[in-house]
Design an enzyme around this catalytic site. Sequence first.
Site, short mmCIF file in Angstrom:
data_model
loop_
_atom_site.label_atom_id
_atom_site.label_comp_id
_atom_site.label_asym_id
_atom_site.label_seq_id
_atom_site.Cartn_x
_atom_site.Cartn_y
_atom_site.Cartn_z
N ARG A 10 1.20 6.74 6.09
CA ARG A 10 0.62 5.58 5.40
C ARG A 10 1.42 4.31 5.69
O ARG A 10 0.98 3.44 6.43
CB ARG A 10 0.54 5.86 3.88
N HIS A 22 12.90 3.18 -1.92
CA HIS A 22 11.99 3.03 -0.77
C HIS A 22 12.57 1.90 0.08
O HIS A 22 12.40 0.72 -0.25
CB HIS A 22 10.59 2.70 -1.32
N HIS A 50 13.10 -0.16 3.60
CA HIS A 50 12.79 -0.51 4.99
C HIS A 50 14.11 -0.88 5.65
O HIS A 50 15.05 -1.32 4.98
CB HIS A 50 11.78 -1.67 5.02
N CYS A 80 5.19 -3.85 7.04
CA CYS A 80 4.19 -4.16 6.03
C CYS A 80 3.33 -5.29 6.58
O CYS A 80 3.86 -6.32 7.01
CB CYS A 80 4.84 -4.57 4.71
P1 HMG Z 1 -9.73 -9.12 -3.08
O1 HMG Z 1 -10.29 -9.80 -1.89
O2 HMG Z 1 -9.02 -9.95 -4.08
O3 HMG Z 1 -10.75 -8.24 -3.89
O4 HMG Z 1 -8.75 -7.97 -2.55
P2 HMG Z 1 -12.31 -8.06 -3.93
O5 HMG Z 1 -12.56 -7.19 -5.08
O6 HMG Z 1 -12.96 -9.40 -3.85
O7 HMG Z 1 -12.64 -7.25 -2.59
C1 HMG Z 1 -12.69 -7.81 -1.30
C2 HMG Z 1 -13.47 -6.88 -0.39
O8 HMG Z 1 -12.79 -5.62 -0.27
C3 HMG Z 1 -14.85 -6.54 -0.92
O9 HMG Z 1 -15.68 -6.29 0.20
C4 HMG Z 1 -14.63 -5.25 -1.66
O10 HMG Z 1 -15.79 -4.48 -1.75
C5 HMG Z 1 -13.61 -4.57 -0.79
P3 HMG Z 1 -16.79 -7.36 0.67
O11 HMG Z 1 -17.64 -7.56 -0.53
O12 HMG Z 1 -16.01 -8.60 1.06
O13 HMG Z 1 -17.45 -6.69 1.81
N1 HMG Z 1 -12.72 -3.66 -1.54
C6 HMG Z 1 -12.43 -2.42 -1.14
N2 HMG Z 1 -12.82 -1.69 -0.08
C7 HMG Z 1 -12.33 -0.44 0.01
N3 HMG Z 1 -11.48 0.09 -0.90
C8 HMG Z 1 -11.06 -0.60 -1.95
C9 HMG Z 1 -11.55 -1.92 -2.10
N4 HMG Z 1 -11.34 -2.86 -3.03
C10 HMG Z 1 -12.07 -3.94 -2.68
N5 HMG Z 1 -10.20 -0.08 -2.81
C11 HMG Z 1 -7.51 -5.92 -2.76
C12 HMG Z 1 -7.98 -7.20 -3.45
C13 HMG Z 1 -6.46 -5.27 -3.64
C14 HMG Z 1 -8.69 -5.00 -2.56
C15 HMG Z 1 -6.92 -6.32 -1.38
O14 HMG Z 1 -5.98 -7.31 -1.59
C16 HMG Z 1 -6.29 -5.18 -0.65
O15 HMG Z 1 -6.96 -4.24 -0.22
N6 HMG Z 1 -4.95 -5.24 -0.49
C17 HMG Z 1 -4.21 -4.14 0.12
C18 HMG Z 1 -3.00 -4.65 0.81
C19 HMG Z 1 -2.22 -3.49 1.36
O16 HMG Z 1 -2.74 -2.39 1.53
N7 HMG Z 1 -0.93 -3.73 1.70
C20 HMG Z 1 -0.11 -2.71 2.24
C21 HMG Z 1 0.23 -1.64 1.27
S1 HMG Z 1 1.52 -2.09 0.13
C22 HMG Z 1 2.98 -1.75 0.96
O17 HMG Z 1 2.96 -1.41 2.12
C23 HMG Z 1 4.26 -1.85 0.20
C24 HMG Z 1 4.86 -0.47 -0.14
O18 HMG Z 1 5.12 0.28 1.03
C25 HMG Z 1 6.18 -0.69 -0.89
C26 HMG Z 1 7.11 -1.66 -0.13
O19 HMG Z 1 7.58 -1.34 0.95
O20 HMG Z 1 7.26 -2.76 -0.67
C27 HMG Z 1 3.95 0.34 -1.05
MG MG Z 2 6.85 0.08 2.28
#
Ligand code: HMG
Ligand code: MG
Length: 305
Positions: free
Chosen positions: A15, A207, A209, A240
């Site tokens: 992931r 966690h 990096h 990220c």
């Molecule tokens: P948004 O644009 O504010 O929300 O995004 P929205 O509700 O308006 O949705 C936008 C579009 O996404 C819509 O589609 C929704 O249907 C769709 P459209 O109408 O434009 O066609 N949508 C989804 N599709 C599939 N699955 C879903 C989903 N939700 C909405 N669950 C949102 C808000 C949270 C969805 C967006 O910001 C997002 O997906 N962010 C994810 C970012 C991410 O994955 N970052 C990396 C992971 S975190 C990380 O790596 C850190 C970690 O490792 C710890 C560390 O190291 O710090 C964990």
């Molecule tokens: Mg991470």
Amino acid sequence: MSLPQKVKIVEVGPRDGLQNEKEIIGAEVKVELVNRLSQAGFANIEAASFVSPKWVPQMATSAEVMAAIARKPGVIYSALTPNMRGFEAALAAGAGEVVIFGAASEAFSQKNINCSIAESIERFREVAEAAKANKIRLRGSISCSFGCPYQGEVAPDAVADVVQRMRDLGCDEIDIADTIGVGTARKVQGVFERVAKEYPLAQLSGHFHDTYGQALANIYASLEVGVAIFHSSVAGLGGCPYAKGATGNVSSEDVLYLMQGLGIETGIDLDTVVDAGQFISRHLGRKAVSRAGNAIAAKRAVAAN
Ligand code: HMG
Ligand code: MG
């Protein structure tokens, strides 16, 4: 204080690692990677992320991956779930643990999940309730616990504040994440000591990096204050997408080599992890970002000739 005798290593490569790859990787490759990691003995593998495919295209095959992996009894396959839509997908995919992910920095929260910290907690509340109702483990992850790419310094009290909120949502485990790898040993100890006042140390994870090359030192420093859960990524995959310049997680091979040397039990076979690291690195067409992994692979090559 003596170090823990046993630690849990959560493998996050499929992931956190792969989410950052530009070229789309076939689901069959991800499936083989997850299977190799479960065979190596990881009891918890972060295998999926049910986020918007517009935000993170690489994770769009998460349902396919979850459906095709060879489930090993006892292994928890985790999935990131930023909202109810993600939760429903994770439930349908048979995730054993869902991960709500927030941040200790307002600026990062906006960039990563498009809302404030307070809004994210409200969004997570529904997910937390649904996880409890479905008896699925709930993990909380807190990005930028040691520094933020947009805002710089992050106070330990700000991390503790999010820990309290995630505790109140019922998280079974909380990750203190160094998203951009800026933490150093004493600072890391200070943050863990601060947050352990709010939440049991035994359920907190590190966690890290490895952007600044500090991850192993930070893990050792965390062990010294009693942390016994760590995240790592096979072949040091990752970064990220919303923290430019951040490199991968600390490599699983390096962490396992450290634990082996310290006589700390992990239940994971380092040689099988090295094979998994070489497998995915071959597929990506580059060398693994793992000192121990590459050293072990090189030693084997010499022995074979
Ligand atoms: P948004 O644009 O504010 O929300 O995004 P929205 O509700 O308006 O949705 C936008 C579009 O996404 C819509 O589609 C929704 O249907 C769709 P459209 O109408 O434009 O066609 N949508 C989804 N599709 C599939 N699955 C879903 C989903 N939700 C909405 N669950 C949102 C808000 C949270 C969805 C967006 O910001 C997002 O997906 N962010 C994810 C970012 C991410 O994955 N970052 C990396 C992971 S975190 C990380 O790596 C850190 C970690 O490792 C710890 C560390 O190291 O710090 C964990
Ligand atoms: Mg991470």
